[in-house]
Scaffold this active site. Structure first.
Site, short mmCIF file in Angstrom:
data_model
loop_
_atom_site.label_atom_id
_atom_site.label_comp_id
_atom_site.label_asym_id
_atom_site.label_seq_id
_atom_site.Cartn_x
_atom_site.Cartn_y
_atom_site.Cartn_z
N CYS A 97 16.84 38.04 -33.32
CA CYS A 97 17.42 37.33 -32.18
C CYS A 97 17.58 35.85 -32.51
CB CYS A 97 16.54 37.50 -30.94
SG CYS A 97 17.25 36.72 -29.50
N TYR A 123 -6.23 8.86 6.53
CA TYR A 123 -6.43 7.51 6.00
C TYR A 123 -5.86 6.51 7.00
CZ TYR A 123 -7.66 9.47 1.49
OH TYR A 123 -8.28 10.15 0.49
N LYS A 135 11.20 2.54 0.22
CA LYS A 135 11.15 3.98 -0.03
C LYS A 135 11.35 4.35 -1.50
CE LYS A 135 10.90 6.75 2.84
NZ LYS A 135 11.62 7.27 4.00
N GLU A 164 0.85 -1.19 0.00
CA GLU A 164 0.00 0.00 0.00
C GLU A 164 0.88 1.24 0.00
OE1 GLU A 164 -1.41 0.27 4.52
OE2 GLU A 164 -1.44 -1.75 3.73
N CYS A 170 18.81 41.83 -23.95
CA CYS A 170 18.82 40.41 -24.27
C CYS A 170 20.26 39.90 -24.29
CB CYS A 170 18.15 40.20 -25.64
SG CYS A 170 18.34 38.51 -26.27
N CYS A 215 12.72 39.55 -24.86
CA CYS A 215 13.63 40.21 -25.78
C CYS A 215 12.77 40.89 -26.85
CB CYS A 215 14.52 39.16 -26.42
SG CYS A 215 15.34 39.77 -27.89
N ASP A 263 2.63 10.34 3.19
CA ASP A 263 3.62 11.23 3.78
C ASP A 263 2.93 12.29 4.62
OD1 ASP A 263 6.10 12.09 4.34
OD2 ASP A 263 6.49 13.01 2.39
N LYS A 292 2.81 4.45 1.02
CA LYS A 292 3.29 5.02 2.29
C LYS A 292 2.97 6.50 2.26
CE LYS A 292 7.22 5.14 5.43
NZ LYS A 292 7.01 6.51 5.89
N CYS A 296 21.03 38.98 -28.29
CA CYS A 296 21.12 39.96 -29.38
C CYS A 296 21.22 41.39 -28.89
CB CYS A 296 19.92 39.81 -30.31
SG CYS A 296 18.38 40.35 -29.56
S1 IVH Z 1 2.20 0.74 9.01
C1 IVH Z 1 3.47 -1.16 12.89
N1 IVH Z 1 1.33 1.68 6.72
O1 IVH Z 1 5.12 5.62 8.10
C2 IVH Z 1 3.55 -0.48 11.59
N2 IVH Z 1 2.63 3.10 8.10
O2 IVH Z 1 7.92 5.29 8.67
C3 IVH Z 1 2.91 0.83 11.60
N3 IVH Z 1 2.94 5.36 7.21
O3 IVH Z 1 4.80 5.70 11.58
C4 IVH Z 1 3.00 1.54 10.33
N4 IVH Z 1 1.79 5.08 5.38
O4 IVH Z 1 3.13 7.05 10.20
C5 IVH Z 1 2.04 1.94 7.82
N5 IVH Z 1 0.49 2.41 4.70
C6 IVH Z 1 1.18 2.66 5.81
C7 IVH Z 1 1.77 3.91 6.07
C8 IVH Z 1 2.50 4.10 7.22
C9 IVH Z 1 2.50 5.93 6.10
C10 IVH Z 1 3.80 6.05 8.21
C11 IVH Z 1 3.39 5.79 9.64
C12 IVH Z 1 4.62 5.23 10.29
C13 IVH Z 1 5.70 5.69 9.39
C14 IVH Z 1 6.92 4.80 9.45
#
Ligand code: IVH
Length: 669
Positions: free
Chosen positions: A431, A224, A313, A114, A407, A425, A118, A116, A410
């Site tokens: 030019c 989420y 990452k 899934e 410019c 210009c 930010d 990650k 030119c």
């Molecule tokens: S699972 C026990 N799933 O990333 C595991 N974390 O770098 C708990 N994060 O502290 C985390 N998307 O804040 C999980 N799909 C995702 C995530 C996610 C973002 C964040 C979360 C965690 C941090 C770790």
């Protein structure tokens, strides 16, 4: 009375909750925003009128709690852990190996992947289906109580959906700010003269930790879920099932979960990486988790991270580096832009040594100077940008770059149109940086209409320095052209012939071909009709020009500026000496007995004896206005074979319809 009010309030709360669920959890709203707002307004009205009927978990109660003097501490009964990271396939495989070594006999566990997200981690505690506590991660075991703030986040339900709710349910997930929300919020903050945020993650974190919930309510935060903390009853046997259950309870869950095995994870990673920039929120990697909870439990944890999950990452999209210099570049349209030369830095998966600064307003806005330490961002295929300057690290002797006055290619003076951020210009035809674009325009169909001289040929001619200005085109010979790559005697002769044929033109086409800024086809025609020949136009004052229909002060100043550049006048002179000519129309008297002034003509279908453009030119020479669409104001529609909707519309409106033969008769009369 009160009974019916209570009933209506309950109805409204249920309905609004349902809409919140559709909007935030299912991403599928079932009513429009205005209708939604009306329901909320009705509810607020009833609640104000009958304060005794107020339900503390009503959707209207998301804002309004008093500012806290600080956040109290919350200890997490189940710690909020972090994730270990991997950065490439090799490291991912090592993670899998470490895991499977501990899972006797299971070499390919079922996995989920899934995005990650930010943002920042949040734990939300529901008891008997009611939101009672929300806390940040803090150090993992103690976080901050941000309940009042979290209650303002519209996508987080204050009450869960469903019949058999677990007595205790801690939802864990990420508070984020969507890219669009971030941009509009920053615009708003900037307009109000307030401090803006550097990126969506900081904006989310900064907003959630605001002490005044009323301010938090104005910040467009989203949430989420990606897991659970303490739960009093099982929500499923797998991570993916738990997510489904959360969703059914009305909680927005991390979208984009996919299931797979070890071998499918690399493809999932590449797919997510490719989608990264088109997602509405920022993600910084892909989280891989073991799906069956029994295996998760068997694997357990090391220190502060689970063994059953890892964050794979993505390359970082921002990196700091030194700015060596700010160079000035001239684009193909004459736009003069500053470019940052950087100490090479690896960002967004590539090494970057240049970044765009867009325009000089941007240079002042960022207050960026040579020698500065800067943050560079490269997202996807977007040209790298400087997002901020670390002014606290600025060398003491640093100097701001001055705005160029001429410019760099030119040396023509630069100009800046009112309301535009770019400076340009004014060198136009002379030019070198603008040569290709200018020549392409000059030969184009509605300008000099030189068939057979396309972009590729122009590129070659420019590269060989045979053509520097449009006049040079008329000096090309079959002898020189025939030896060009893939040319030969016959094509060379065709090119020379096409160029020669373009010499007989109209003043309107010629004016348009010059490529004066903001002088499009229509303006060129009006100018030609008004001034009759080039000389009077070249001598016209700003006032003379502004007296022309459709010519305002800006266009007038572009025309003046163009003719004031001596090299432009020289090129025009050369073109005329090389044989470019147009019929001169005495300004007052029409050239034939037919006068179509005040009439609007429309041409449709194919004509045989001439092109529609030619026919339009000839009609205009008789004073007609030629339009692209039929309306009640149309005087005549000329319909050739293949005429379609314009013809039927003209017939419906009772507009006079003429065929080609009748048109020819009129033109030749
Ligand atoms: S699972 C026990 N799933 O990333 C595991 N974390 O770098 C708990 N994060 O502290 C985390 N998307 O804040 C999980 N799909 C995702 C995530 C996610 C973002 C964040 C979360 C965690 C941090 C770790």
């Amino acid at each position: 009375m009160t009974e019916s009010v209570v009933r209506r309030i309950r109805e409204l709360i249920a309905e609004i909750r349902q809409h919140d669920y559709h909007y935030h959890a299912l991403d599928a709203p079932t009513i429009g925003d205005t209708q939604y707002d009306q329901l909320v307004a009705e509810l607020k009205r009833l609640e104000t009128e009958f304060p005794d009927c107020l339900d503390p978990n009503s959707p209207t109660q998301r804002v309004g709690a008093k500012p806290d003097s600080g956040f109290s501490e919350v200890s997490h009964r189940i710690p909020m852990l972090s994730l270990d990271n991997v950065f490439d396939l090799d490291e991912f495989q090592q993670f899998v190996e470490r895991m499977t070594d501990r899972l006797d006999g299971i070499s390919s566990p079922e996995l989920t992947a899934e995005p990650k997200l930010d943002g920042l981690a949040l734990s939300i505690r529901y008891e008997q289906g009611e939101l009672i506590l929300a806390a940040t991660r803090g150090d993992g075991s103690t976080g901050e109580n941000v309940t009042q703030n979290v209650r303002t986040i519209r996508s987080i339900p204050l009450t869960l959906n469903g019949e058999h709710l677990p007595e205790i349910l801690e939802v864990r997930g990420e508070v984020i700010m969507k890219k669009e929300d971030f941009d509009s919020m920053n615009r708003r903050l900037q307009a109000a003269g307030e401090k803006t945020f550097v990126n969506p993650r900081n904006a989310a974190a900064g907003s959630l930790r605001q002490l005044d919930p009323a301010i938090v309510a104005t910040r467009p935060l989203s949430f989420y879920a990606y897991g659970v903390g303490e739960v009093s009853a099982s929500l499923g046997d797998r991570h993916s099932d738990v997510m489904d259950t959360l969703k059914s309870l009305g909680i927005p869950v991390n979208p984009g979960l996919v299931k797979g095995d070890v071998s499918s994870m690399e493809a999932a990673y590449q797919e997510l990486l490719a989608k990264r920039d088109s997602l509405p929120y920022e993600i910084d990697g892909m989280v891989v988790k073991v799906d069956p909870l029994a295996l998760q439990n068997a694997l357990g944890f090391v220190a502060r991270a689970p063994r059953f999950a890892t964050a794979w990452k993505f390359p970082a999209q921002e990196a700091a580096t030194d700015l060596i210099a700010i160079d000035v570049q001239v684009g193909r349209t004459g736009a003069i832009t500053p470019v940052a030369r950087l100490e090479p830095v690896f960002v967004g998966g590539v090494t970057v040594s240049n970044a765009t600064l867009h325009n000089f307003d941007e240079v002042s806005r960022l207050d960026v100077r040579p020698g500065d330490r800067v943050m560079v961002r490269r997202a996807g295929d977007v040209i790298p940008q400087i997002v901020r300057v670390m002014t606290d690290q600025r060398p003491t002797n640093s100097q701001a770059v001055p705005l160029p006055t001429e410019c760099p290619i030119c040396s023509s003076p630069v100009e800046r149109a009112a309301g535009e951020a770019v400076i340009r210009c004014s060198g136009g035809l002379i030019c070198q940086a603008q040569r290709l674009e200018h020549l392409k325009h000059f030969v184009s169909r509605k300008a000099m209409d030189i068939d057979g001289v396309g972009e590729r040929l122009l590129e070659i001619l420019i590269e060989k320095q045979w053509v520097k200005t449009p006049a040079d085109l008329y000096r090309l010979s079959i002898e020189s052209l025939k030896d060009l790559d893939r040319m030969g005697e016959k094509s060379a002769a065709n090119v020379v012939q096409a160029i020669a044929a373009s010499k007989a033109t109209t003043l309107a086409r010629f004016l348009y071909a010059l490529g004066i800024r903001d002088v499009g086809e229509a303006t060129a025609r009006t100018l030609a009709q008004t001034f009759g020949d080039l000389q009077p136009l070249m001598l016209a004052s700003l006032e003379d020009l502004m007296a022309v229909d459709d010519v305002g002060p800006i266009v007038a100043s572009h025309i003046r500026a163009f003719f004031e550049v001596q090299q432009n006048r020289e090129v025009i002179e050369e073109l005329r000496n090389l044989g470019v000519y147009w019929p001169i129309h005495p300004v007052e008297a029409p050239t034939t007995g037919v006068d179509l002034s005040g009439q609007t003509w429309v041409l449709t279908g194919t004509l045989e004896s001439m092109t529609r453009d030619e026919a339009s030119d000839r009609l205009r020479a008789l004073g007609a206005k030629v339009s692209g669409s039929v309306s009640a104001k149309t005087t005549v529609l000329v319909a050739g074979p293949g005429a379609g909707s314009k013809l039927s519309k003209a017939q419906d409106l009772g507009v006079r319809v003429m065929d080609e033969a009748a048109l020819m008769e009129l033109l030749e009369s």
